[in-house]
Write a protein that holds these residues in place. Structure first.
Motif, PDB file in Angstrom:
ATOM      1  N   CYS A  84      -2.663   6.631 -38.374  1.00 60.22           N
ATOM      2  CA  CYS A  84      -1.831   7.462 -39.249  1.00 60.22           C
ATOM      3  C   CYS A  84      -0.466   7.787 -38.645  1.00 60.22           C
ATOM      4  N   ALA A  85      -0.193   7.237 -37.477  1.00 60.07           N
ATOM      5  CA  ALA A  85       1.060   7.554 -36.796  1.00 60.07           C
ATOM      6  C   ALA A  85       2.274   7.225 -37.656  1.00 60.07           C
ATOM      7  N   GLU A  86       2.200   6.150 -38.419  1.00 60.62           N
ATOM      8  CA  GLU A  86       3.326   5.746 -39.255  1.00 60.62           C
ATOM      9  C   GLU A  86       2.982   5.796 -40.743  1.00 60.62           C
ATOM     10  N   ALA A  87       1.925   6.493 -41.097  1.00 66.22           N
ATOM     11  CA  ALA A  87       1.500   6.546 -42.499  1.00 66.22           C
ATOM     12  C   ALA A  87       2.327   7.552 -43.283  1.00 66.22           C
ATOM     13  N   ASP A  88       2.580   7.218 -44.524  1.00 67.28           N
ATOM     14  CA  ASP A  88       3.261   8.151 -45.423  1.00 67.28           C
ATOM     15  C   ASP A  88       2.264   9.026 -46.169  1.00 67.28           C
ATOM     16  N   LEU A  89       1.026   8.539 -46.279  1.00 62.00           N
ATOM     17  CA  LEU A  89       0.005   9.260 -47.041  1.00 62.00           C
ATOM     18  C   LEU A  89      -1.361   8.746 -46.639  1.00 62.00           C
ATOM     19  N   LEU A  99     -13.611  14.948 -44.719  1.00 57.26           N
ATOM     20  CA  LEU A  99     -13.722  15.912 -43.626  1.00 57.26           C
ATOM     21  C   LEU A  99     -13.042  15.381 -42.377  1.00 57.26           C
ATOM     22  N   LEU A 100     -13.217  14.088 -42.103  1.00 53.32           N
ATOM     23  CA  LEU A 100     -12.565  13.474 -40.945  1.00 53.32           C
ATOM     24  C   LEU A 100     -11.048  13.597 -41.067  1.00 53.32           C
ATOM     25  N   ALA A 101     -10.522  13.328 -42.257  1.00 53.61           N
ATOM     26  CA  ALA A 101      -9.079  13.427 -42.469  1.00 53.61           C
ATOM     27  C   ALA A 101      -8.597  14.869 -42.400  1.00 53.61           C
ATOM     28  N   ALA A 102      -9.361  15.781 -42.985  1.00 51.78           N
ATOM     29  CA  ALA A 102      -8.973  17.189 -42.990  1.00 51.78           C
ATOM     30  C   ALA A 102      -8.861  17.743 -41.573  1.00 51.78           C
ATOM     31  N   ARG A 108      -0.409  18.260 -39.153  1.00 54.32           N
ATOM     32  CA  ARG A 108       0.523  17.165 -39.391  1.00 54.32           C
ATOM     33  C   ARG A 108       0.952  17.174 -40.857  1.00 54.32           C
ATOM     34  N   ARG A 109       2.205  16.868 -41.088  1.00 50.10           N
ATOM     35  CA  ARG A 109       2.754  16.927 -42.448  1.00 50.10           C
ATOM     36  C   ARG A 109       2.596  15.576 -43.158  1.00 50.10           C
ATOM     37  N   ILE A 110       1.372  15.182 -43.308  1.00 53.23           N
ATOM     38  CA  ILE A 110       1.056  13.948 -44.013  1.00 53.23           C
ATOM     39  C   ILE A 110       0.250  14.320 -45.257  1.00 53.23           C
ATOM     40  N   PRO A 111       0.734  13.988 -46.453  1.00 51.59           N
ATOM     41  CA  PRO A 111      -0.029  14.308 -47.666  1.00 51.59           C
ATOM     42  C   PRO A 111      -1.420  13.676 -47.624  1.00 51.59           C
ATOM     43  N   LEU A 112      -2.406  14.438 -48.066  1.00 55.13           N
ATOM     44  CA  LEU A 112      -3.788  13.970 -48.065  1.00 55.13           C
ATOM     45  C   LEU A 112      -4.353  14.002 -49.480  1.00 55.13           C
ATOM     46  N   VAL A 113      -4.809  12.845 -49.943  1.00 48.18           N
ATOM     47  CA  VAL A 113      -5.517  12.735 -51.214  1.00 48.18           C
ATOM     48  C   VAL A 113      -6.974  12.447 -50.896  1.00 48.18           C
ATOM     49  N   LEU A 366       3.602  12.763 -54.556  1.00 44.74           N
ATOM     50  CA  LEU A 366       3.475  13.405 -53.255  1.00 44.74           C
ATOM     51  C   LEU A 366       4.563  12.910 -52.303  1.00 44.74           C
ATOM     52  N   ALA A 367       4.881  11.621 -52.375  1.00 42.69           N
ATOM     53  CA  ALA A 367       5.919  11.074 -51.496  1.00 42.69           C
ATOM     54  C   ALA A 367       7.279  11.686 -51.814  1.00 42.69           C
ATOM     55  N   SER A 368       7.562  11.878 -53.107  1.00 37.35           N
ATOM     56  CA  SER A 368       8.830  12.475 -53.505  1.00 37.35           C
ATOM     57  C   SER A 368       8.922  13.918 -53.036  1.00 37.35           C
ATOM     58  N   THR A 369       7.801  14.636 -53.131  1.00 40.23           N
ATOM     59  CA  THR A 369       7.770  16.039 -52.676  1.00 40.23           C
ATOM     60  C   THR A 369       7.963  16.120 -51.177  1.00 40.23           C
ATOM     61  N   ALA A 370       7.349  15.178 -50.451  1.00 39.77           N
ATOM     62  CA  ALA A 370       7.436  15.212 -48.981  1.00 39.77           C
ATOM     63  C   ALA A 370       8.837  14.931 -48.473  1.00 39.77           C
ATOM     64  N   THR A 371       9.616  14.127 -49.227  1.00 37.11           N
ATOM     65  CA  THR A 371      10.970  13.767 -48.773  1.00 37.11           C
ATOM     66  C   THR A 371      12.048  14.651 -49.395  1.00 37.11           C
TER      67      THR A 371
END
Length: 372
Positions: A84-89, A99-102, A108-113, A366-371
């Motif tokens: 996830c080092a270079e992931a946008d989402l 749970l693993l992702a949470a 970290r400011r990575i959107p999670l779905v 989510l990508a638009s909100t993050a940027t």
């Protein structure tokens, strides 16, 4: 004359699909989603146990595959952090992956779905632990996608800030080897050439589902010709179930895992779904597509899938299930009507393309909100 600056080109969105194991339907959905997203220009990384790549071939769908240990622990978090080092989402599928992702993305400011595909049916301590996990996952996710309306309601009750209905469309299923089984051959193998064939699937364990099926079969012993209920599935209670079948002389045949319900549908007169809970219910969807009259329990996402194209009965009521099947076997006109309605209904169900488009719209939002 000044040179015009080249327009800024946004790099393709990099999305990590996190799969913690899950059911066959969940894995097939991630494979389908990965293929659709990659075809639309996204960079897709699938992180899942090694066995998932062997089964679903995510790399052949255009995704990069990263193996994640099957057991949650330091190794899993280490892999997640690296991928996830270079992931946008990050899009997690199922409660374990959620749970693993949470926990792994905390801070970290990575959107999670997170897509909720199923709900638990086990009682006791496991149910309490699942409830706690649901609270954690629901509150950590930017968006929770529920495969059924009751899962959306469940996520909201657990504190999800944004929960939406997102039906999961699975690719049309095919028998092993891609060849359609011959109905006459199937009936001959089962000894059902001159008798109605009922197709069902169930895990052969101590759940009420198997007991309901066997109890309902008592109502069919007196019918002439006597129908045969073929149950596809395996489990630890197979021997006990077979003893009951023999003792009560039930018109039931237990088939192994290799004899999938899908193969049975090619020859079945009626499909039977007696689940305690089901999401998109692959057996139900495939019965609709094939025009096989369906009797199903009104649970989970089943009513949303079948609409008026099936006979619905309460869960845990073998008398209602037995009577519904008996009524259909005696009414050829009703069976033909359900077959037509099923095919029409199947044509209105979400497709893989509409599923990908809906998920992609969530990603873009989510990508638009993050940027911003």
């Amino acid at each position: 004359m000044s040179a015009t600056a080249p327009p800024h080109v946004r790099p393709p969105l990099h999305v990590v699909q996190l799969l913690g194991g899950g059911s066959v339907g969940t894995g097939a959905h991630v494979r389908s989603l990965s293929a659709g997203l990659a075809a639309r220009g996204l960079r897709v990384t699938v992180a899942a146990p090694p066995s998932a790549e062997r089964r679903y071939r995510f790399t052949a769908a255009g995704a990069r595959f990263v193996p994640v240990p099957a057991r949650t622990g330091p190794g899993s978090f280490g892999v997640l952090n690296a991928v996830c080092a270079e992931a946008d989402l990050v899009h997690a599928h199922g409660m374990r992956a959620g749970l693993l992702a949470a926990l792994g993305l905390r801070g970290r400011r990575i959107p999670l779905v997170v897509t909720w595909h199923t709900r638990p049916t086990a009682p006791g301590l496991r149910a309490q632990l699942r409830r706690l996990n649901e609270f954690t996952v629901a509150r950590a996710a930017s968006v929770v996608l529920g495969a059924t309306s009751d899962l959306v309601d469940r996520a909201r009750s657990r504190g999800a800030r944004d929960a939406r209905l997102a039906p999961v469309a699975l690719p049309p299923q095919r028998p092993g080897g891609g060849r359609e089984a011959e109905p006459v051959k199937i009936r001959a193998e089962l000894g059902a050439v001159d008798r109605p064939l009922l197709a069902a699937e169930a895990t052969l364990d101590r759940s009420q589902t198997l007991d309901v099926l066997l109890t309902a079969a008592r109502a069919w012993r007196s019918l002439r010709p006597q129908p045969l209920l073929a149950v596809a599935g395996e489990g630890p209670e197979r021997a006990a179930a077979q003893r009951r079948i023999d003792r009560e002389e039930l018109p039931v045949r237990l088939l192994g895992r290799g004899d999938a319900a899908l193969r049975l549908l090619a020859a079945a007169d009626v499909a039977v779904l007696a689940a305690r809970w089901a999401g998109r219910a692959p057996l139900a969807e495939e019965a609709l597509r094939r025009g096989v009259p369906l009797v199903a329990t009104a649970v989970g996402g089943v009513p949303e899938v079948v609409g008026d194209a099936a006979v619905l009965v309460p869960y845990g009521d073998p008398a209602a299930l037995g009577a519904a099947v008996t009524g259909l076997l005696a009414d050829e006109t009703r069976r033909a009507s359900l077959a037509r309605a099923g095919r029409i209904r199947a044509g209105s169900l979400p497709t893989e393309d509409t599923t990908v488009a809906q998920v992609l719209s969530v990603y873009d939002e989510l990508a638009s909100t993050a940027t911003a």
